[in-house]
Structure formats: structure tokens, C-alpha cells
Enzyme design. Structure first.
Site, PDB file in Angstrom:
ATOM      1  N   ASP A   6       0.844  -1.162   0.006  1.00 18.94           N
ATOM      2  CA  ASP A   6      -0.083  -0.140   0.116  1.00 18.94           C
ATOM      3  C   ASP A   6       0.822   1.399   0.020  1.00 18.94           C
ATOM      4  OD1 ASP A   6      -2.220  -1.609  -0.019  1.00 18.94           O
ATOM      5  OD2 ASP A   6      -2.204  -1.701   2.040  1.00 18.94           O
ATOM      6  N   ASN A   8     -20.904  -7.067 -18.690  1.00 19.20           N
ATOM      7  CA  ASN A   8     -20.434  -6.712 -19.849  1.00 19.20           C
ATOM      8  C   ASN A   8     -19.101  -6.112 -19.559  1.00 19.20           C
ATOM      9  OD1 ASN A   8     -20.092  -6.955 -22.880  1.00 19.20           O
ATOM     10  ND2 ASN A   8     -20.624  -4.733 -22.769  1.00 19.20           N
ATOM     11  N   THR A   9     -19.217  -4.812 -18.713  1.00 18.92           N
ATOM     12  CA  THR A   9     -18.229  -4.106 -18.287  1.00 18.92           C
ATOM     13  C   THR A   9     -17.156  -4.975 -17.532  1.00 18.92           C
ATOM     14  OG1 THR A   9     -19.395  -2.268 -18.410  1.00 18.92           O
ATOM     15  CG2 THR A   9     -17.550  -1.989 -17.241  1.00 18.92           C
ATOM     16  N   GLY A  12       0.050  -6.217   5.400  1.00 22.14           N
ATOM     17  CA  GLY A  12       0.343  -4.885   5.039  1.00 22.14           C
ATOM     18  C   GLY A  12       1.399  -4.207   6.141  1.00 22.14           C
ATOM     19  N   ARG A  13       0.689  -3.390   6.911  1.00 25.07           N
ATOM     20  CA  ARG A  13       1.638  -2.672   8.045  1.00 25.07           C
ATOM     21  C   ARG A  13       2.416  -3.420   8.916  1.00 25.07           C
ATOM     22  NH1 ARG A  13      -3.681   0.443   9.331  1.00 25.07           N
ATOM     23  NH2 ARG A  13      -4.399  -1.420   8.645  1.00 25.07           N
ATOM     24  N   ASP A  66      -5.537  -6.334  -6.399  1.00 20.28           N
ATOM     25  CA  ASP A  66      -6.625  -6.120  -5.461  1.00 20.28           C
ATOM     26  C   ASP A  66      -7.610  -4.654  -6.081  1.00 20.28           C
ATOM     27  OD1 ASP A  66      -8.378  -5.935  -3.377  1.00 20.28           O
ATOM     28  OD2 ASP A  66      -6.996  -5.239  -2.103  1.00 20.28           O
ATOM     29  N   LEU A  67      -8.466  -4.975  -7.085  1.00 18.73           N
ATOM     30  CA  LEU A  67      -9.002  -3.768  -7.595  1.00 18.73           C
ATOM     31  C   LEU A  67     -10.609  -3.788  -7.538  1.00 18.73           C
ATOM     32  CD1 LEU A  67      -7.240  -2.941 -11.132  1.00 18.73           C
ATOM     33  CD2 LEU A  67      -6.727  -2.091  -8.748  1.00 18.73           C
ATOM     34  N   LYS A  68     -11.053  -4.847  -6.849  1.00 23.68           N
ATOM     35  CA  LYS A  68     -12.553  -5.241  -6.335  1.00 23.68           C
ATOM     36  C   LYS A  68     -13.494  -4.491  -7.421  1.00 23.68           C
ATOM     37  CE  LYS A  68     -11.302  -4.744  -1.401  1.00 23.68           C
ATOM     38  NZ  LYS A  68      -9.775  -4.228  -1.207  1.00 23.68           N
ATOM     39  N   LYS A 110       0.560  -7.880  -3.146  1.00 20.60           N
ATOM     40  CA  LYS A 110      -0.683  -7.284  -3.486  1.00 20.60           C
ATOM     41  C   LYS A 110      -0.454  -5.850  -3.916  1.00 20.60           C
ATOM     42  CE  LYS A 110      -4.157  -6.133  -0.315  1.00 20.60           C
ATOM     43  NZ  LYS A 110      -4.890  -4.821  -0.707  1.00 20.60           N
ATOM     44  N   ASP A 155     -19.457  -3.801 -11.512  1.00 22.32           N
ATOM     45  CA  ASP A 155     -20.242  -3.299 -12.489  1.00 22.32           C
ATOM     46  C   ASP A 155     -21.107  -3.941 -13.061  1.00 22.32           C
ATOM     47  OD1 ASP A 155     -20.576  -0.955 -14.497  1.00 22.32           O
ATOM     48  OD2 ASP A 155     -18.921  -0.222 -14.227  1.00 22.32           O
ATOM     49  N   ARG A 190      -1.899  -9.963  12.616  1.00 26.57           N
ATOM     50  CA  ARG A 190      -1.177  -8.914  13.511  1.00 26.57           C
ATOM     51  C   ARG A 190      -0.291 -10.107  14.296  1.00 26.57           C
ATOM     52  NH1 ARG A 190      -2.674  -5.798  10.295  1.00 26.57           N
ATOM     53  NH2 ARG A 190      -3.322  -3.730  10.480  1.00 26.57           N
TER      54      ARG A 190
HETATM   55  O1  C5P Z   1      -1.959  -2.968   6.921  1.00 33.19           O
HETATM   56  P1  C5P Z   1      -2.996  -4.140   7.014  1.00 33.19           P
HETATM   57  O2  C5P Z   1      -2.343  -5.611   7.250  1.00 33.19           O
HETATM   58  O3  C5P Z   1      -4.014  -4.005   7.897  1.00 33.19           O
HETATM   59  O4  C5P Z   1      -3.393  -4.317   5.448  1.00 33.19           O
HETATM   60  C1  C5P Z   1      -4.318  -5.341   5.071  1.00 33.19           C
HETATM   61  C2  C5P Z   1      -4.473  -5.172   3.545  1.00 33.19           C
HETATM   62  O5  C5P Z   1      -5.717  -5.932   3.396  1.00 33.19           O
HETATM   63  C3  C5P Z   1      -4.986  -3.899   3.057  1.00 33.19           C
HETATM   64  O6  C5P Z   1      -4.147  -3.672   1.737  1.00 33.19           O
HETATM   65  C4  C5P Z   1      -6.488  -3.764   3.110  1.00 33.19           C
HETATM   66  O7  C5P Z   1      -7.040  -2.908   2.177  1.00 33.19           O
HETATM   67  C5  C5P Z   1      -6.629  -5.315   2.633  1.00 33.19           C
HETATM   68  N1  C5P Z   1      -8.186  -5.610   2.989  1.00 33.19           N
HETATM   69  C6  C5P Z   1      -8.544  -5.650   4.266  1.00 33.19           C
HETATM   70  N2  C5P Z   1      -9.830  -6.156   4.649  1.00 33.19           N
HETATM   71  C7  C5P Z   1     -10.704  -6.562   3.449  1.00 33.19           C
HETATM   72  C8  C5P Z   1     -10.017  -6.540   2.361  1.00 33.19           C
HETATM   73  C9  C5P Z   1      -8.906  -6.039   2.097  1.00 33.19           C
HETATM   74  O8  C5P Z   1      -7.902  -5.360   5.463  1.00 33.19           O
HETATM   75  N3  C5P Z   1     -11.761  -6.894   4.030  1.00 33.19           N
END
Ligand code: C5P
Length: 232
Positions: free
Chosen positions: A10, A67-68, A210-211, A59-61, A32, A64, A181
Site C-alpha cells: 500500500d 459486460n463491463t 500490510g503494515r 486487488d481492484l475489487k 498485493k 459493475d 497481526r
Molecule cells: O496493513 P494491513 O495488514 O491492515 O493491510 C491489510 C490489507 O488487506 C490492506 O491492503 C487492506 O486494504 C486489505 N483488505 C482488508 N480487509 C478486507 C479486504 C482487504 O484489510 N476485507
């Protein structure tokens, strides 16, 4: 594909992303790319990370009309990502169109995963604002079954839901789980969290972290800890 740790990159620029990923010398992480990085840098960042040997979850979710989504998925499949996703709320017709669009002429395609209800959506808001009268858990399981019957490969969910999703949709139906975590760390804005080790025990197939890695003093050590708790 076996269990793996996916690092959520991110970041808002290619430079920050590449500098961060340069640290990982022993093992190329599965990464990701979310909306922030993709909107900042476009398809070129996907090609650049692919060329460096990373597997990619884009991860563009998408959500729509069918067709799109079919046509957008056809473009994403040419980018050669390994995994991409959409919102199950777009209906089975949209999910089936996505599978069609994503499938390459040789019959292969990236893994396709559905977001059920975002983990930021509470049951109260879902019921009051979206007028969905069911419980959050019933809704998540129903959307997971829809995704499976539309031919998708799995869902994004909490590690705490992995076992229920597997029993509703089969052991081979993938659970891709954020909300991870280390036991000692602060949760940030995540609520339903587990450690990498608990996610493994609960049956998650991929953890998205992520973090706890990107903001660690030693990101490589944090990644290695995720691998040893979740994969090895
Ligand atoms: O930093 P952290 O570990 O919280 O990042 C989790 C990642 O997973 C982020 O990119 C967040 O957008 C993604 N995510 C999430 N929960 C969801 C879908 C995606 O935390 N339901």
C-alpha cells in the site's frame, strides 16, 4: 498453489514500492497491488513487479454490469497477474462474466477471488443502510456459495471465517485473509484479527499482511516471521 504470505504494497509510488521490495533478497514475496498504487502508477507497475519475479494479487475489487466486468477482466488477464478480485455483491451473472473475460485463449486464467462483505462493514450498517436483514455471517456464507457456483476460486474473508467457508464451499475453495497481526502488535484499524500462526491453524490459504511488514523496523524479519509461522 500452497499456502503463502502476500505483502500488501500500500504505497503511492513505484519508487517507494521498488525501494521497499529491494530489501527482500532471499525469497521474492507474493505482493498485493491495490487501488492506491495501481491508480498512481497504472499497468506499468504490474509489469515491473512481474519482470522482477513477483507473483501478483491485483486487488481492484471490480463491481459493475457484467459486460463491463467481462471486458475489464480480459484486459487484466493480459497483464498476467496471478490473482484478482471483484465484489460478490455484483451478482452471479457478473461473476460468471468475470470468469469468461479472465479466461485466456489457452484456457488458463488468474485466480479469481470474491470480496463478500468488507470487514469495515458492521452488521448494523449492513442491515440499516443496505437493507440486508440477515446476519453478517449468513450473508458472507451465502455470497461465498454464490462465488463458488459462479466458478470462482475463493473469497477474501477474516481468518476467523476460514473454517466455515471451507465447510460450506469445500476444502479447495481458497480463503484469502487480511486482518493479521503479531501477538504483540497494535491492531490499527483492523478489528477481527489473528496471528499468522492462528490463521494457519484456522485453515487460511493465503494471509494478506500490510503494515505489520511495511511499517516494521525490519520488514524482512517481519516477513520471515510470517513465513515461519504461516507456511513452514
Ligand atoms: O496493513 P494491513 O495488514 O491492515 O493491510 C491489510 C490489507 O488487506 C490492506 O491492503 C487492506 O486494504 C486489505 N483488505 C482488508 N480487509 C478486507 C479486504 C482487504 O484489510 N476485507
Amino acid at each position: 498453489m500452497g499456502k503463502d504470505v502476500i505483502i500488501a504494497c500500500d504505497f503511492s509510488s513505484a519508487e517507494d514500492t521498488l525501494t521497499f521490495l529491494d530489501r527482500f533478497r532471499d525469497r521474492k514475496p507474493f505482493v498485493k497491488i491495490g487501488m492506491e498504487l495501481f491508480y498512481a502508477e497504472g499497468p506499468q507497475i504490474v509489469r515491473a513487479l512481474k519482470a522482477r519475479g513477483h507473483q501478483i494479487f491485483l486487488d481492484l475489487k471490480l463491481h459493475d454490469i457484467p459486460n463491463t466486468v467481462r471486458k475489464a477482466m480480459a484486459v487484466l488477464s493480459r497483464l498476467d497477474v496471478d490473482m484478482c478480485n471483484l465484489h460478490a455483491a455484483g451478482t452471479k451473472a457478473m461473476m460468471e462474466a468475470a470468469v469468461e473475460g479472465l479466461t485466456r485463449p489457452d484456457g488458463t486464467r488468474p485466480l479469481l477471488i470474491a470480496v463478500t462483505q468488507l470487514t469495515s462493514t458492521s452488521q448494523a450498517r449492513m442491515q440499516e443502510e443496505l437493507l440486508i436483514g440477515e446476519t453478517l455471517e449468513n450473508t458472507v456464507m451465502h455470497y461465498a456459495r454464490n462465488a463458488r457456483s459462479a466458478g470462482l476460486d475463493g473469497v477474501v474473508c477474516s481468518p476467523l471465517e476460514s473454517a466455515a467457508v471451507h465447510s460450506a464451499c469445500g476444502a479447495e475453495f481458497l480463503t484469502v485473509t487480511p486482518g493479521v497481526r503479531f501477538s504483540s502488535a497494535s491492531a490499527g484499524d483492523q478489528v477481527r484479527i489473528t496471528t499468522p500462526e492462528q490463521a494457519r491453524v484456522l485453515g487460511s490459504d493465503y494471509i494478506v499482511v500490510g503494515r505489520p511488514i511495511t511499517a516494521a523496523d525490519d520488514p524482512q524479519a517481519a516477513y520471515a516471521r510470517c513465513i515461519s509461522e504461516f507456511v513452514d
